[in-house]
Design an enzyme around this catalytic site. Sequence first.
Site, mmCIF file in Angstrom:
data_model
loop_
_atom_site.group_PDB
_atom_site.id
_atom_site.type_symbol
_atom_site.label_atom_id
_atom_site.label_comp_id
_atom_site.label_asym_id
_atom_site.label_seq_id
_atom_site.Cartn_x
_atom_site.Cartn_y
_atom_site.Cartn_z
ATOM 1 N N LYS A 8 -9.792 15.501 19.251
ATOM 2 C CA LYS A 8 -10.241 16.822 19.709
ATOM 3 C C LYS A 8 -9.122 17.841 19.555
ATOM 4 O O LYS A 8 -7.941 17.512 19.451
ATOM 5 C CB LYS A 8 -10.725 16.761 21.162
ATOM 6 C CG LYS A 8 -9.704 16.238 22.175
ATOM 7 C CD LYS A 8 -8.793 17.285 22.752
ATOM 8 C CE LYS A 8 -7.871 16.736 23.828
ATOM 9 N NZ LYS A 8 -6.822 17.698 24.242
ATOM 10 N N ASP A 127 -10.453 13.686 29.819
ATOM 11 C CA ASP A 127 -11.246 14.147 28.671
ATOM 12 C C ASP A 127 -12.256 13.109 28.204
ATOM 13 O O ASP A 127 -12.924 13.298 27.188
ATOM 14 C CB ASP A 127 -10.325 14.482 27.487
ATOM 15 C CG ASP A 127 -9.422 15.664 27.780
ATOM 16 O OD1 ASP A 127 -9.837 16.541 28.557
ATOM 17 O OD2 ASP A 127 -8.311 15.707 27.232
#
Length: 264
Positions: A8, A127
């Site tokens: 990410k 996350d």
Amino acid sequence: MIKKAYGKVNITLEIVGKEGNYHLLESVVSAIDIYDTLTFKEAFKDEVSANIEIKDNNILKAIKLFKEETKVEKGVAIELIKRIPIGYGLGSSSADISATLLGLNELFKTNLSKDKLKQLAGKLGSDTVFSLENKRAFLTGRGEKVLLADNYEPLSFLIILPKEPLLTKTVFNNYQFSDDYLGFKEHLSDNDYLIKKAKNDLLKTAINLNKEIKEIIAFGEANNIKINLTGAGSGLFVINPTLKEIKLLKTNFKECQFLKAKEL
């Protein structure tokens, strides 16, 4: 069976408070096409092998939590091929945890719901819930609250990896709150706004901790190249870079590693 664990990029990251030992954040995050590969097989006992040395085996932690929830007694062997660089804010550990939960759920046919998988993922990292989705999202809280974007045009990134990674804990421990909050929730799918306003509240801290980051950011400012920090590591990125910008950065920072990535 094989699962991909996608990395990410934090297009934006704003620190909005603190709760106990945790910083509360708001962040627009993109899943990118740089990924680890996890191969799953049933086995007599749980074991994880990898193409790198694993210091803190979060995959084994995910296996343990999954088995506690599902009461599965069979063992699993997982082979990890690590491609996401570690220590650069690219979500390496979170991606592997989430891919492990998804893979185990499929391998053992336990049919856990997406909500249950999110609940388990949230216990293992900040996350990890986002990594179950693999699309652009707006994260809040410690990163466990996820609002998915609709109808966005995928971005491309040039990711810059300085020689020395930064530990997330070190960055947050040295962070001092700023008061330049913008708020990006209403602009989650607005690429023009995100490109223009992209910011990371941890950048100033990273600059103070890493001389190389300071030099790269200064070079970008001098050459009108918008460079930002992803996450709380030392990874930097340029959104939709031109060939001229890529060549200029590679020529002047030959000791850095450069990766091209596209948003999922």
